[in-house]
Design an enzyme around this catalytic site. Structure first.
Site, PDB file in Angstrom:
ATOM      1  N   ARG A  28     -24.086   0.113 -12.645  1.00 50.16           N
ATOM      2  CA  ARG A  28     -23.501   1.937 -13.096  1.00 50.16           C
ATOM      3  C   ARG A  28     -22.414   1.310 -13.129  1.00 50.16           C
ATOM      4  O   ARG A  28     -21.178   2.781 -13.844  1.00 50.16           O
ATOM      5  CB  ARG A  28     -24.570   2.459 -12.681  1.00 50.16           C
ATOM      6  CG  ARG A  28     -25.636   2.764 -12.153  1.00 50.16           C
ATOM      7  CD  ARG A  28     -26.206   3.961 -11.761  1.00 50.16           C
ATOM      8  NE  ARG A  28     -25.845   2.758 -10.363  1.00 50.16           N
ATOM      9  CZ  ARG A  28     -25.773   3.696  -9.150  1.00 50.16           C
ATOM     10  NH1 ARG A  28     -25.800   5.540  -9.469  1.00 50.16           N
ATOM     11  NH2 ARG A  28     -25.608   3.472  -7.362  1.00 50.16           N
ATOM     12  N   GLN A  52       2.104  14.742  -0.625  1.00 45.62           N
ATOM     13  CA  GLN A  52       2.410  14.402  -1.415  1.00 45.62           C
ATOM     14  C   GLN A  52       1.664  13.556  -1.642  1.00 45.62           C
ATOM     15  O   GLN A  52       1.562  12.199  -0.569  1.00 45.62           O
ATOM     16  CB  GLN A  52       3.351  14.657  -1.615  1.00 45.62           C
ATOM     17  CG  GLN A  52       4.046  15.170  -3.517  1.00 45.62           C
ATOM     18  CD  GLN A  52       4.790  15.184  -2.973  1.00 45.62           C
ATOM     19  OE1 GLN A  52       6.843  16.072  -2.717  1.00 45.62           O
ATOM     20  NE2 GLN A  52       6.155  14.095  -3.970  1.00 45.62           N
ATOM     21  N   ASP A  53       0.594  13.717  -2.925  1.00 45.52           N
ATOM     22  CA  ASP A  53      -0.055  12.817  -3.825  1.00 45.52           C
ATOM     23  C   ASP A  53       1.073  12.606  -5.272  1.00 45.52           C
ATOM     24  O   ASP A  53       1.339  13.395  -6.099  1.00 45.52           O
ATOM     25  CB  ASP A  53      -1.371  13.142  -4.113  1.00 45.52           C
ATOM     26  CG  ASP A  53      -2.470  12.663  -3.233  1.00 45.52           C
ATOM     27  OD1 ASP A  53      -1.600  12.139  -2.205  1.00 45.52           O
ATOM     28  OD2 ASP A  53      -3.437  12.653  -2.871  1.00 45.52           O
ATOM     29  N   HIS A  67      12.742   2.088  -3.448  1.00 49.16           N
ATOM     30  CA  HIS A  67      13.312   3.312  -2.987  1.00 49.16           C
ATOM     31  C   HIS A  67      13.531   4.407  -1.753  1.00 49.16           C
ATOM     32  O   HIS A  67      12.122   2.982  -1.325  1.00 49.16           O
ATOM     33  CB  HIS A  67      12.863   4.810  -3.837  1.00 49.16           C
ATOM     34  CG  HIS A  67      13.028   4.684  -5.081  1.00 49.16           C
ATOM     35  ND1 HIS A  67      11.692   5.033  -6.631  1.00 49.16           N
ATOM     36  CD2 HIS A  67      13.740   4.078  -5.821  1.00 49.16           C
ATOM     37  CE1 HIS A  67      12.286   5.100  -7.478  1.00 49.16           C
ATOM     38  NE2 HIS A  67      13.665   4.283  -7.705  1.00 49.16           N
ATOM     39  N   LYS A  76       4.489   6.077   2.442  1.00 48.38           N
ATOM     40  CA  LYS A  76       3.684   5.676   1.585  1.00 48.38           C
ATOM     41  C   LYS A  76       1.835   5.024   1.723  1.00 48.38           C
ATOM     42  O   LYS A  76       1.851   3.903   2.578  1.00 48.38           O
ATOM     43  CB  LYS A  76       4.689   5.513   0.261  1.00 48.38           C
ATOM     44  CG  LYS A  76       6.058   6.222  -0.168  1.00 48.38           C
ATOM     45  CD  LYS A  76       6.255   5.977  -0.916  1.00 48.38           C
ATOM     46  CE  LYS A  76       8.124   6.301  -1.125  1.00 48.38           C
ATOM     47  NZ  LYS A  76       8.752   5.265  -2.231  1.00 48.38           N
ATOM     48  N   TYR A 136       0.369   7.234  -5.289  1.00 45.15           N
ATOM     49  CA  TYR A 136       0.433   7.029  -3.749  1.00 45.15           C
ATOM     50  C   TYR A 136       0.846   8.409  -2.897  1.00 45.15           C
ATOM     51  O   TYR A 136       0.723   9.371  -3.693  1.00 45.15           O
ATOM     52  CB  TYR A 136       2.127   6.427  -3.591  1.00 45.15           C
ATOM     53  CG  TYR A 136       3.551   6.730  -4.433  1.00 45.15           C
ATOM     54  CD1 TYR A 136       4.439   7.506  -3.783  1.00 45.15           C
ATOM     55  CD2 TYR A 136       3.514   6.634  -5.653  1.00 45.15           C
ATOM     56  CE1 TYR A 136       5.006   7.939  -4.147  1.00 45.15           C
ATOM     57  CE2 TYR A 136       4.546   7.116  -6.435  1.00 45.15           C
ATOM     58  CZ  TYR A 136       5.280   7.797  -5.608  1.00 45.15           C
ATOM     59  OH  TYR A 136       6.408   8.040  -6.389  1.00 45.15           O
ATOM     60  N   ASP A 173      17.569   3.425 -10.781  1.00 46.26           N
ATOM     61  CA  ASP A 173      17.727   1.927 -10.056  1.00 46.26           C
ATOM     62  C   ASP A 173      18.560   0.826 -10.025  1.00 46.26           C
ATOM     63  O   ASP A 173      18.802  -0.413  -9.505  1.00 46.26           O
ATOM     64  CB  ASP A 173      16.389   1.503 -10.104  1.00 46.26           C
ATOM     65  CG  ASP A 173      15.153   2.428 -10.296  1.00 46.26           C
ATOM     66  OD1 ASP A 173      15.817   3.596  -8.884  1.00 46.26           O
ATOM     67  OD2 ASP A 173      14.439   2.714 -10.973  1.00 46.26           O
TER      68      ASP A 173
END
Length: 198
Positions: A28, A52-53, A67, A76, A136, A173
């Site tokens: 399944r 936080q997600d 970062h 994280k 994350y 970046d």
């Protein structure tokens, strides 16, 4: 006795941990616990509250990072739910014997691995598949005024990114700092001391 449904392995940076869940599958499909606060603490020695997600989608060749938040630092817990990435953490704790060192792990929807990157580390990833969806959890909210970027190709850090041509980068970046100029964590946060050591 309670059995923790995943295994934990330290990387070259001992505080950065790979978590591999036990996956239950049949014709399944599959099922696994992607996060359980009790089991996470029992297996890693890390006691954190995640606040936080985040969920991103990126195409092949996109590199996000490296970062970190110099104030209100974020731990994280990261994973991939579609595709594959090369995920990297760099130790930016000035008093760490591993300062400036990096570790990299392949995370994919197929291997279900997660990576725990504690406070005091920069983080980034390169997308290896046609696209990737990246999730994350963070231990602190995003504070853009405290966000910093370590440049992805600093020769002093010398990350061995997989060969995928010139990466696609956000403007911030591209403008990341070299390690010698980057803001670093001068005082080790007391919350980092309870990391699992292998």
């Amino acid at each position: 006795m309670h059995i923790v449904p995943f295994t934990v392995t330290a990387t070259e940076l001992p505080e950065v941990l790979v978590l591999e869940p036990k996956v239950y599958g049949d014709a399944r499909g599959f099922f696994f616990e992607s996060f359980n606060a009790r089991d996470f603490e029992a297996a890693t020695g890390v006691k954190r509250s995640f606040v936080q997600d985040n969920h991103s989608r990126s195409v092949k060749g996109v590199l996000r990072g490296l970062h970190y938040q110099i104030q209100k630092p974020q731990g994280k817990l990261v994973r991939v739910v579609e595709g594959e990435v090369f995920d990297v953490a760099v130790d930016l704790r000035a008093n760490s014997p591993k300062f400036g060192s990096w570790t990299g792990v392949l995370l994919s929807a197929e291997n279900h691995r997660q990576l725990w990157i504690p406070e005091g580390f920069a983080h980034g990833f390169l997308v290896l598949s046609e696209s990737a969806e990246f999730l994350y959890k963070t231990t602190e909210f995003w504070h853009p005024e405290h966000e910093r970027t370590l440049v992805w190709n600093d020769p002093d850090v010398a990350i061995a990114w997989p060969e995928h041509g010139e990466p696609q980068l956000a403007a911030k970046d591209k403008a990341g700092a070299l390690l010698k100029d980057a803001d670093r964590f001068e005082a080790e946060d007391s919350t980092i001391h309870n990391m699992r050591q292998n």
